[in-house]
Write an enzyme that holds these catalytic residues in place. Structure first.
Site, PDB file in Angstrom:
ATOM      1  N   THR A  92      97.695 -18.258  49.508  1.00 33.16           N
ATOM      2  CA  THR A  92      97.185 -18.598  48.174  1.00 33.16           C
ATOM      3  C   THR A  92      97.629 -20.015  47.837  1.00 33.16           C
ATOM      4  OG1 THR A  92      99.122 -17.512  47.177  1.00 33.16           O
ATOM      5  CG2 THR A  92      97.107 -16.221  47.329  1.00 33.16           C
ATOM      6  N   ARG A 161     112.503 -16.026  52.727  1.00 36.40           N
ATOM      7  CA  ARG A 161     112.995 -17.391  52.822  1.00 36.40           C
ATOM      8  C   ARG A 161     112.696 -17.885  54.232  1.00 36.40           C
ATOM      9  NH1 ARG A 161     119.058 -16.377  52.196  1.00 36.40           N
ATOM     10  NH2 ARG A 161     118.370 -14.588  53.423  1.00 36.40           N
ATOM     11  N   GLU A 162     112.006 -19.004  54.322  1.00 31.84           N
ATOM     12  CA  GLU A 162     111.724 -19.547  55.649  1.00 31.84           C
ATOM     13  C   GLU A 162     113.038 -19.843  56.353  1.00 31.84           C
ATOM     14  OE1 GLU A 162     108.659 -22.387  56.274  1.00 31.84           O
ATOM     15  OE2 GLU A 162     107.576 -21.797  54.463  1.00 31.84           O
ATOM     16  N   LYS A 214     107.424 -12.301  41.514  1.00 30.87           N
ATOM     17  CA  LYS A 214     107.580 -13.388  42.483  1.00 30.87           C
ATOM     18  C   LYS A 214     107.555 -14.757  41.801  1.00 30.87           C
ATOM     19  CE  LYS A 214     107.848 -15.687  46.324  1.00 30.87           C
ATOM     20  NZ  LYS A 214     106.864 -15.616  47.398  1.00 30.87           N
ATOM     21  N   GLY A 267     110.648 -28.293  48.106  1.00 30.66           N
ATOM     22  CA  GLY A 267     109.286 -28.517  48.577  1.00 30.66           C
ATOM     23  C   GLY A 267     108.787 -27.243  49.217  1.00 30.66           C
ATOM     24  N   CYS A 270     105.744 -22.763  48.717  1.00 30.44           N
ATOM     25  CA  CYS A 270     105.908 -21.742  47.668  1.00 30.44           C
ATOM     26  C   CYS A 270     106.329 -22.334  46.328  1.00 30.44           C
ATOM     27  CB  CYS A 270     106.907 -20.685  48.117  1.00 30.44           C
ATOM     28  SG  CYS A 270     106.308 -19.636  49.449  1.00 30.44           S
ATOM     29  N   LYS A 273     103.954 -25.106  44.379  1.00 32.18           N
ATOM     30  CA  LYS A 273     102.636 -24.612  43.961  1.00 32.18           C
ATOM     31  C   LYS A 273     102.759 -23.385  43.068  1.00 32.18           C
ATOM     32  CE  LYS A 273     101.754 -20.906  46.943  1.00 32.18           C
ATOM     33  NZ  LYS A 273     101.137 -19.606  46.655  1.00 32.18           N
TER      34      LYS A 273
END
Length: 443
Positions: A92, A161-162, A214, A267, A270, A273
């Site tokens: 999204t 979490r990346e 979220k 940055g 997530c 945006k």
């Protein structure tokens, strides 16, 4: 619905969220079918290749493929026939030219799947969407699905979490079930049974609240990060030290020290945006004033990038043109190859545009950076890009950058100047090695 105890799962969308969810759920013992319209992506995953960087996921993919519990397809018809619970995990992104969230991929996934749903099933959204999306899609699903009201819709937001996505999927700090019936709640509980049995708390709520969790969590996190960076601006104006300020604040149990680290800001795909889309949606439904502070949170975050460029310029006597600058980092955070809205690359590109000779190195994100920004120059190691540099700029706090020996790096640079954009280095150690050290919010 399967007459057996364990539901069969499909995961629609095999990007970062979907591929991770599919692999992890299969590793827990579920039969899982991953679905994507991109045949190339499906082919890679089916052959054991993860098309992005995420620690631990390639090994887990290989193991789950060997069990036979995980398969991939491009067929929605096959997915509908196979699955009892269908997780929607498509992207999204921010809509071009707007702060709004682009939910066209969610709509496309639901409208492609629903006409094939001929028996009882649960469609579960995991994508981050504007509040109200689930209620609208509930009507869409029931209108399009041959099974009608036997098909329900629920929302189960993700909190990955990346860099830690496998652990966050298998051992989350909470599960949120947005449902409209007891049946949907029980089906979701069955689909997460191993995780729930391990003691994970479950919050069962309505669809709208589940959608909000979220974006509310990300907005709070972004606010905390921007707050300490706003204090960094004050510290720079007063001669105070933002690191010491953050340390003192962290001892207050009401505040805590997590994500109270000053620096270049957030940055990725997530936080930026999501807070913009949240503010946009709030304005649409008439409560924009309630979250108007998020616009300033975003603005503070953006200013950190330009201020980092200013620090480099100050170290170089006011001019960047023709100066050699080594940039350590391209990904938006360590343990990731994600360069979406990456502060590191934003700073590098700005300095390049001002005439500097910029070279970039990142342990994982170089290929993505090269494809997105071919105008920049790249190197093969930190020492490589630092060779003959007039200034070194730390932009992503990878562990290998934290461990650089300042004496060794001094041997290859033209000048001992460093800007620590992430407050990741031992300032005293670098200064003791003869470096002129600068960081946001520190004198």
């Amino acid at each position: 619905m399967n007459t057996g105890r364990t539901p069969r799962l499909t995961v629609i969308g095999t990007g970062y969220l979907g591929a991770t969810h599919a692999v992890c759920m299969a590793s827990l013992g579920f039969e899982v079918l991953g679905v994507d319209v991109d045949a190339g992506k499906i082919g890679k995953l089916a052959s054991g290749q993860v098309p992005f960087f995420e620690p631990g996921l390639p090994e887990l993919l290989a193991k789950t493929l060997e069990t036979g519990r995980l398969r991939f397809t491009t067929s929605y018809e096959e997915a509908a026939e196979f699955g009892d619970v269908h997780f929607i995990c498509v992207g999204t992104p921010q809509m071009p030219g707007s702060d709004a969230c682009d939910i066209s991929y969610v709509d496309a996934a639901v409208t492609a799947l629903a006409p094939h749903l001929t028996r009882r099933a649960l469609v579960v959204g995991k994508s981050t969407v504007p509040v109200g999306t689930a209620a609208r899609l509930t009507h869409v699903v029931r209108e399009l699905a041959p099974a009608g009201e036997e098909v329900e819709l629920a929302w189960n937001p993700e909190f990955l979490r990346e860099g830690y996505a496998v652990d966050d999927t298998l051992r989350p700090d909470r599960l949120v079930f947005g449902v409209a019936s007891d049946r949907a709640r029980d089906t979701l509980a069955a689909a997460f049974a191993p995780i729930i049995e391990a003691g994970t708390p479950v919050v069962t709520t309505d669809l709208a609240t589940a959608e909000l969790v979220k974006v509310a969590a990300n907005s709070f996190l972004a606010t905390k990060i921007s707050y300490i960076n706003a204090m960094a601006e004050v510290c720079e104006a007063t001669g105070a030290d933002v690191r010491d300020l953050a340390t003192a604040l962290a001892y207050d149990d009401r505040i805590g020290g997590r994500f109270l680290q000053p620096g270049l800001g957030f940055g990725g795909g997530c936080l930026p945006k999501d807070i913009r889309a949240f503010a946009h949606r709030a304005e649409e439904i008439g409560v924009g004033q309630a979250v108007s502070f998020l616009r300033e949170v975003d603005a503070i975050n953006r200013r950190r990038r330009s201020r980092t460029v200013d620090l480099v310029r100050e170290l170089l006597g006011g001019r960047l043109d023709g100066r050699r600058i080594a940039c350590l980092g391209a990904a938006f955070k360590p343990n990731s190859d994600d360069i979406r809205d990456a502060p590191a690359l934003d700073v590098a590109r700005t300095m390049h545009g001002l005439g500097a000779y910029v070279r970039v190195y990142d342990p994982a994100a170089l290929d993505n950076a090269r494809r997105a920004y071919p105008e920049l120059r790249y190197g093969e190691s930190a020492m490589d890009v630092a060779r003959d540099a007039d200034v070194v700029v730390l932009l992503t706090e990878w562990a290998e950058f934290r461990q650089i020996d300042p004496h060794a790096m001094a041997e290859v640079t033209a000048h001992r100047r460093i800007v620590d954009g992430r407050h990741a280095l031992d300032a005293e150690a670098w200064r003791a090695a003869g470096w002129e050290y600068r960081a946001l919010g520190r004198s």
